[in-house]
Design a protein around this motif. Structure first.
Motif, mmCIF file in Angstrom:
data_model
loop_
_atom_site.group_PDB
_atom_site.id
_atom_site.type_symbol
_atom_site.label_atom_id
_atom_site.label_comp_id
_atom_site.label_asym_id
_atom_site.label_seq_id
_atom_site.Cartn_x
_atom_site.Cartn_y
_atom_site.Cartn_z
ATOM 1 N N VAL A 158 12.717 60.012 10.967
ATOM 2 C CA VAL A 158 12.381 61.377 11.385
ATOM 3 C C VAL A 158 10.930 61.414 11.835
ATOM 4 C CG1 VAL A 158 12.220 63.783 10.667
ATOM 5 C CG2 VAL A 158 14.057 62.320 9.768
ATOM 6 N N GLU A 159 10.682 61.890 13.054
ATOM 7 C CA GLU A 159 9.331 61.993 13.578
ATOM 8 C C GLU A 159 8.791 63.423 13.533
ATOM 9 O OE1 GLU A 159 8.844 60.200 17.420
ATOM 10 O OE2 GLU A 159 8.511 58.237 16.474
ATOM 11 N N ALA A 160 9.653 64.408 13.719
ATOM 12 C CA ALA A 160 9.195 65.801 13.705
ATOM 13 C C ALA A 160 10.394 66.718 13.520
ATOM 14 C CB ALA A 160 8.467 66.148 15.005
ATOM 15 N N VAL A 161 10.149 67.841 12.848
ATOM 16 C CA VAL A 161 11.152 68.889 12.687
ATOM 17 C C VAL A 161 10.602 70.139 13.369
ATOM 18 C CG1 VAL A 161 12.559 70.240 11.090
ATOM 19 C CG2 VAL A 161 11.896 67.898 10.493
ATOM 20 N N ASP A 162 11.184 70.497 14.512
ATOM 21 C CA ASP A 162 10.720 71.654 15.271
ATOM 22 C C ASP A 162 11.639 72.843 15.015
ATOM 23 O OD1 ASP A 162 8.655 70.154 16.331
ATOM 24 O OD2 ASP A 162 9.869 69.472 18.024
ATOM 25 N N PHE A 163 11.392 73.938 15.741
ATOM 26 C CA PHE A 163 12.197 75.141 15.558
ATOM 27 C C PHE A 163 13.672 74.890 15.836
ATOM 28 C CE2 PHE A 163 8.095 77.293 16.284
ATOM 29 C CZ PHE A 163 8.083 78.067 15.142
ATOM 30 N N ARG A 164 13.949 74.222 16.937
ATOM 31 C CA ARG A 164 15.336 74.081 17.396
ATOM 32 C C ARG A 164 15.921 72.707 17.101
ATOM 33 N NH1 ARG A 164 18.137 72.437 21.810
ATOM 34 N NH2 ARG A 164 16.228 71.630 22.747
ATOM 35 N N VAL A 165 15.114 71.658 17.205
ATOM 36 C CA VAL A 165 15.630 70.294 17.084
ATOM 37 C C VAL A 165 14.778 69.469 16.132
ATOM 38 C CG1 VAL A 165 16.589 70.316 19.412
ATOM 39 C CG2 VAL A 165 14.260 69.472 19.040
ATOM 40 N N THR A 166 15.366 68.366 15.689
ATOM 41 C CA THR A 166 14.656 67.342 14.920
ATOM 42 C C THR A 166 14.586 66.094 15.783
ATOM 43 O OG1 THR A 166 15.371 68.185 12.771
ATOM 44 C CG2 THR A 166 14.717 65.876 12.874
ATOM 45 N N ARG A 167 13.402 65.510 15.887
ATOM 46 C CA ARG A 167 13.221 64.310 16.691
ATOM 47 C C ARG A 167 13.300 63.077 15.792
ATOM 48 N NH1 ARG A 167 10.450 68.232 19.297
ATOM 49 N NH2 ARG A 167 10.718 68.310 21.558
ATOM 50 N N VAL A 168 14.213 62.172 16.158
ATOM 51 C CA VAL A 168 14.470 60.969 15.361
ATOM 52 C C VAL A 168 14.276 59.750 16.247
ATOM 53 C CG1 VAL A 168 16.154 59.730 13.950
ATOM 54 C CG2 VAL A 168 16.135 62.231 13.952
#
Length: 289
Positions: A136-146
């Motif tokens: 997991v690199e980031a958890v944003d409002f709409r999506v999670t970047r993996v």
């Protein structure tokens, strides 16, 4: 009919409303961004020192709330507060926008809030879901970047992760590796000794619980040995390094001890008396005086 004075008066009124909107919105925005948001983020950080993802998410959510509040404050200051509270048209339009256009987005936003609040889910964790895995690199409002094991960045809707079964294999401070090899029955004892010694020789493998070897099954002319070893302070890279090193050293030790790794299956050929077979006929002719 309107005269010049009416136009000037109307223009002045519009400028006053615009000025009131800008001043009120800016004042609320500045106070919220530089006082309220840091205060909320600090409070969350104090209570969640081991969850930086939650702190970043709360800060982002708080900024959105500040923008919304500043916009509403500007409208009220400009004299449109009554319209917002009493207009059925505005309320109906807002309901349609939220219910239709924003349904999926709001679902992802809510799911993201639950994800960042989960102590077993955070930035930097290696997760597996729906036959995929990555960090997991980031958890944003709409999506999670993996970031996947192929070094690709995948954006996953928060609602997908919130409803899927997520595994976090390295979150408990140790990870169990299970390896299986097959040897000839006569080599079982020596092979088991080599497997235990090789696993224990790696500093990244825990002594407690110690590596163990057990016979897990029988094949044709061979015995399956199952090796269990626990990797301490694991991450995806460390586990694969331990696995690669273990395979290489076991192959080397087996070669030194003349132990066949994964020997070929044995074959038994039975011929009935009187049956003709070209190989048997050839051997018989060679042995004939």
């Amino acid at each position: 009919m309107w005269g010049v004075s009416d136009v000037i008066t109307s223009s002045q009124g519009a400028l006053v409303r615009i000025g009131a909107f800008v001043v009120a919105a800016a004042a609320v925005g500045v106070v919220g961004r530089y006082l309220a948001v840091p205060a909320v983020a600090h409070a969350v950080r104090v209570r969640n020192t081991d969850n930086p993802a939650l702190v970043r998410a709360v800060r982002s959510y708080a900024r959105v709330v500040v923008v919304a509040v500043a916009f509403l404050a500007g409208l009220v200051a400009a004299g449109f507060g009554a319209v917002l509270t009493k207009s059925a048209v505005v309320a109906a339009a807002a309901s349609v926008v939220i219910g239709v256009a924003g349904r999926e987005t709001l679902g992802n936003v809510v799911a993201g809030a639950f994800l960042v609040a989960d102590p077993d889910f955070g930035v930097g964790d290696h997760i597996a879901w729906n036959n995929r895995e990555g960090s997991v690199e980031a958890v944003d409002f709409r999506v999670t970047r993996v970031r996947t094991t192929a070094d690709e960045v995948v954006t996953v809707p928060n609602s997908t992760l919130a409803t899927a079964e997520i595994r976090n294999p390295y979150s408990r401070g140790r990870y169990r590796l299970t390896e299986e090899v097959e040897v000839r029955p006569r080599d079982v004892e020596r092979a088991s000794e080599i497997l235990r010694e090789t696993a224990a020789a790696d500093d990244r493998v825990l002594d407690d619980p110690a590596p163990s070897v057990s016979a897990s099954g029988f094949g044709e002319s061979r015995v399956a040995l199952s090796v269990l070893l626990w990797v301490g302070d694991p991450d995806h890279g460390a586990v694969w390094e331990v696995k690669d090193s273990f395979h290489r050293r076991v192959a080397e030790r087996f070669a030194e001890s003349d132990i066949t790794l994964n020997p070929p299956k044995g074959r038994t050929v039975t011929l009935r008396t009187g049956d003709a077979h070209p190989i048997v006929d050839a051997l018989t002719r060679e042995r004939a005086p």
